[in-house]
Design a protein around this motif. Structure first.
Motif, PDB file in Angstrom:
ATOM      1  N   GLN A   1      21.614   9.737  -0.283  1.00  0.00           N
ATOM      2  CA  GLN A   1      20.778   9.074  -1.288  1.00  0.00           C
ATOM      3  C   GLN A   1      21.617   8.419  -2.372  1.00  0.00           C
ATOM      4  N   LEU A   2      22.696   9.111  -2.779  1.00  0.00           N
ATOM      5  CA  LEU A   2      23.591   8.510  -3.774  1.00  0.00           C
ATOM      6  C   LEU A   2      24.278   7.269  -3.215  1.00  0.00           C
ATOM      7  N   ALA A   3      24.656   7.329  -1.923  1.00  0.00           N
ATOM      8  CA  ALA A   3      25.296   6.172  -1.301  1.00  0.00           C
ATOM      9  C   ALA A   3      24.334   4.991  -1.253  1.00  0.00           C
ATOM     10  N   LEU A   4      23.074   5.251  -0.909  1.00  0.00           N
ATOM     11  CA  LEU A   4      22.070   4.183  -0.892  1.00  0.00           C
ATOM     12  C   LEU A   4      21.916   3.564  -2.273  1.00  0.00           C
ATOM     13  N   ALA A   5      21.794   4.397  -3.289  1.00  0.00           N
ATOM     14  CA  ALA A   5      21.644   3.887  -4.653  1.00  0.00           C
ATOM     15  C   ALA A   5      22.871   3.096  -5.080  1.00  0.00           C
ATOM     16  N   ALA A   6      24.067   3.600  -4.714  1.00  0.00           N
ATOM     17  CA  ALA A   6      25.299   2.919  -5.113  1.00  0.00           C
ATOM     18  C   ALA A   6      25.398   1.538  -4.485  1.00  0.00           C
ATOM     19  N   VAL A   7      25.039   1.407  -3.214  1.00  0.00           N
ATOM     20  CA  VAL A   7      25.115   0.111  -2.542  1.00  0.00           C
ATOM     21  C   VAL A   7      24.154  -0.890  -3.196  1.00  0.00           C
ATOM     22  N   VAL A   8      22.926  -0.451  -3.437  1.00  0.00           N
ATOM     23  CA  VAL A   8      21.942  -1.351  -4.052  1.00  0.00           C
ATOM     24  C   VAL A   8      22.373  -1.745  -5.455  1.00  0.00           C
ATOM     25  N   VAL A   9      22.912  -0.795  -6.200  1.00  0.00           N
ATOM     26  CA  VAL A   9      23.323  -1.081  -7.577  1.00  0.00           C
ATOM     27  C   VAL A   9      24.469  -2.072  -7.609  1.00  0.00           C
TER      28      VAL A   9
ATOM     29  N   THR B   1      13.759  -2.134  -2.659  1.00  0.00           N
ATOM     30  CA  THR B   1      14.547  -1.882  -1.450  1.00  0.00           C
ATOM     31  C   THR B   1      14.999  -0.435  -1.387  1.00  0.00           C
ATOM     32  N   ALA B   2      15.562   0.076  -2.476  1.00  0.00           N
ATOM     33  CA  ALA B   2      16.038   1.456  -2.492  1.00  0.00           C
ATOM     34  C   ALA B   2      14.882   2.433  -2.273  1.00  0.00           C
ATOM     35  N   TYR B   3      13.756   2.153  -2.884  1.00  0.00           N
ATOM     36  CA  TYR B   3      12.588   3.046  -2.776  1.00  0.00           C
ATOM     37  C   TYR B   3      12.052   3.069  -1.347  1.00  0.00           C
ATOM     38  N   LEU B   4      11.899   1.906  -0.733  1.00  0.00           N
ATOM     39  CA  LEU B   4      11.346   1.847   0.617  1.00  0.00           C
ATOM     40  C   LEU B   4      12.314   2.415   1.644  1.00  0.00           C
ATOM     41  N   VAL B   5      13.599   2.160   1.493  1.00  0.00           N
ATOM     42  CA  VAL B   5      14.576   2.718   2.422  1.00  0.00           C
ATOM     43  C   VAL B   5      14.614   4.234   2.307  1.00  0.00           C
ATOM     44  N   SER B   6      14.567   4.749   1.089  1.00  0.00           N
ATOM     45  CA  SER B   6      14.567   6.196   0.900  1.00  0.00           C
ATOM     46  C   SER B   6      13.331   6.833   1.536  1.00  0.00           C
ATOM     47  N   ARG B   7      12.184   6.217   1.350  1.00  0.00           N
ATOM     48  CA  ARG B   7      10.974   6.739   1.989  1.00  0.00           C
ATOM     49  C   ARG B   7      11.051   6.605   3.505  1.00  0.00           C
ATOM     50  N   GLY B   8      11.659   5.532   3.963  1.00  0.00           N
ATOM     51  CA  GLY B   8      11.790   5.337   5.408  1.00  0.00           C
ATOM     52  C   GLY B   8      12.700   6.359   6.066  1.00  0.00           C
ATOM     53  N   GLN B   9      13.615   6.934   5.299  1.00  0.00           N
ATOM     54  CA  GLN B   9      14.505   7.965   5.822  1.00  0.00           C
ATOM     55  C   GLN B   9      13.864   9.346   5.793  1.00  0.00           C
ATOM     56  N   GLY B  10      12.619   9.411   5.367  1.00  0.00           N
ATOM     57  CA  GLY B  10      11.913  10.684   5.348  1.00  0.00           C
ATOM     58  C   GLY B  10      12.051  11.461   4.063  1.00  0.00           C
ATOM     59  N   ASP B  11      12.622  10.862   3.015  1.00  0.00           N
ATOM     60  CA  ASP B  11      12.765  11.579   1.756  1.00  0.00           C
ATOM     61  C   ASP B  11      11.393  11.782   1.112  1.00  0.00           C
ATOM     62  N   PRO B  12      11.177  12.929   0.473  1.00  0.00           N
ATOM     63  CA  PRO B  12       9.915  13.136  -0.260  1.00  0.00           C
ATOM     64  C   PRO B  12       9.748  12.073  -1.351  1.00  0.00           C
ATOM     65  N   THR B  13       8.510  11.888  -1.759  1.00  0.00           N
ATOM     66  CA  THR B  13       8.223  10.863  -2.768  1.00  0.00           C
ATOM     67  C   THR B  13       8.978  11.118  -4.063  1.00  0.00           C
ATOM     68  N   VAL B  14       9.107  12.410  -4.465  1.00  0.00           N
ATOM     69  CA  VAL B  14       9.788  12.707  -5.715  1.00  0.00           C
ATOM     70  C   VAL B  14      11.253  12.298  -5.646  1.00  0.00           C
TER      71      VAL B  14
ATOM     72  N   ALA C   1       0.827  -1.219   0.000  1.00  0.00           N
ATOM     73  CA  ALA C   1       0.000   0.000   0.000  1.00  0.00           C
ATOM     74  C   ALA C   1       0.857   1.264   0.000  1.00  0.00           C
ATOM     75  N   VAL C   2       1.817   1.321  -0.949  1.00  0.00           N
ATOM     76  CA  VAL C   2       2.665   2.499  -1.113  1.00  0.00           C
ATOM     77  C   VAL C   2       2.521   3.007  -2.537  1.00  0.00           C
ATOM     78  N   PRO C   3       2.815   4.294  -2.772  1.00  0.00           N
ATOM     79  CA  PRO C   3       2.746   4.812  -4.145  1.00  0.00           C
ATOM     80  C   PRO C   3       3.712   4.063  -5.059  1.00  0.00           C
ATOM     81  N   TYR C   4       3.351   3.988  -6.328  1.00  0.00           N
ATOM     82  CA  TYR C   4       4.204   3.302  -7.290  1.00  0.00           C
ATOM     83  C   TYR C   4       5.538   4.041  -7.405  1.00  0.00           C
ATOM     84  N   PRO C   5       6.658   3.309  -7.505  1.00  0.00           N
ATOM     85  CA  PRO C   5       7.979   3.959  -7.477  1.00  0.00           C
ATOM     86  C   PRO C   5       8.286   4.855  -8.673  1.00  0.00           C
ATOM     87  N   PHE C   6       7.491   4.804  -9.733  1.00  0.00           N
ATOM     88  CA  PHE C   6       7.838   5.538 -10.945  1.00  0.00           C
ATOM     89  C   PHE C   6       6.639   6.299 -11.484  1.00  0.00           C
TER      90      PHE C   6
END
Length: 340
Positions: free
Chosen positions: A308-316, A230-243, A171-176
């Protein structure tokens, strides 16, 4: 070469065009008298396995046959098929119809008998046998290149289905946004698939197309879907805006999908292949979507901070490793030479 004419005549013609199976240097080819071939008995409407094997052994030793009757031509086709060969038969007379009908690919000459053309799968309208190499090359190009690009489309289908189910359950917004998928799909599927499907490819077709594509696409799609989620949910969990969370997800998706594109484009020949530079060009275009302000605004992307870049880099990086492992371990058992 099988013919109803005298073996000496057939051997002389075969010598002139240098056909006849096993390499024999410049020595004349000798036609085998088909009257000496073992008879193939029918058991319950099917050729007897033992007599087919005896005939197949002779076919391994000789390549030119004369005095071949119509039923023997069909038996020769069956004997070759019993050895696992894909058999093509070319003819123009009524006496070739039985063999043409039972061959994997029956090819009739344009000036052949109507009955022969009726049972053939392919008719050479110009009556020139020299047309066939081009036909074979075209077929190999289509099949091999189709296998190369099919994995790209099925990979997207896999991760898209996985993400659709996940966002409904969580029940979360679509990532894209649609424009995000347009960017990624264009650079990792649409544009490169156009070029990968066009070049010549002489790789012989090997049965197992669907199995090979699925073992290549499904693991890659699962890894990409899991990484993006994973990257999307972690980013949202850190309080980042949806965009911004969607920008992180788009960056991860683009990077992982480019790696899958790189797998489809192999072998790279140490950077000397045009396919390698195709992948580099797609990656550069993806970087331009972030670097150029107009493009960044158009695709609704944001400049990311260090975390955010570090999170993306680790997942990638983790995704790259898992996709490569899946490609080498799972796909290696069924991989086609076209994508090895």
């Amino acid at each position: 070469m099988i013919s109803g004419d005298d073996p000496e005549t057939v051997g002389a013609i075969a010598t002139g065009v240098r056909s006849g199976g096993p390499e024999q240097g410049d020595s004349p080819l000798v036609g085998y008298d088909a009257r000496q071939l073992p008879a193939v008995a029918d058991i319950d409407g099917k050729p007897d396995a033992e007599s087919l094997e005896a005939l197949a052994q002779i076919l391994d030793e000789h390549g030119v046959y004369g005095r071949v009757r119509p039923e023997q031509k069909r038996a020769i086709v069956h004997a070759l098929q019993s050895r696992g060969h894909v058999v093509g038969m070319t003819g123009d007379g009524v006496n070739d119809a039985l063999a043409l009908k039972d061959a994997d690919l029956g090819i009739a000459m344009g000036n052949g008998a109507p009955a022969t053309k009726a049972v053939a799968r392919l008719v050479l309208v110009d009556g020139r046998f020299s047309t066939l190499p081009g036909v074979v090359g075209q077929g190999r190009r289509v099949m091999a290149n189709m296998e190369r690009v099919a994995g790209l489309f099925l990979t997207k289908t896999t991760y898209a289905a996985l993400l659709a189910v996940a966002v409904v359950l969580l029940a979360v917004p679509y990532p894209f946004l649609p424009r995000h998928l347009t960017l990624v799909s264009s650079l990792t599927i649409g544009i490169p698939a156009f070029f990968l499907a066009l070049p010549p490819n002489d790789t012989r077709y090997v049965p197992g197309f669907l199995r090979r594509v699925l073992t290549y696409a499904i693991p890659s799609g699962v890894v990409i879907g899991a990484g993006v989620l994973t990257a999307y949910l972690v980013s949202r969990g850190q309080g980042d805006p949806t965009v911004e969370a969607r920008t992180v997800a788009t960056l991860v998706l683009l990077a992982l999908a480019l790696w899958v594109l790189g797998l489809a484009a192999r072998p790279w020949n140490h950077g000397r292949s045009w396919r390698f530079w195709l992948v580099i060009a797609m990656a550069a275009c993806g970087g331009g979507a972030w670097a150029i302000p107009f493009a960044r605004d158009f695709f609704a992307l944001e400049l990311l901070n260090g975390g955010q870049l570090a999170l993306a880099a680790v997942v990638v990086v983790v995704g790259w490793v898992l996709i490569e492992i899946a490609f080498r371990l799972i796909g290696s058992r069924a991989r086609h030479p076209a994508i090895s």
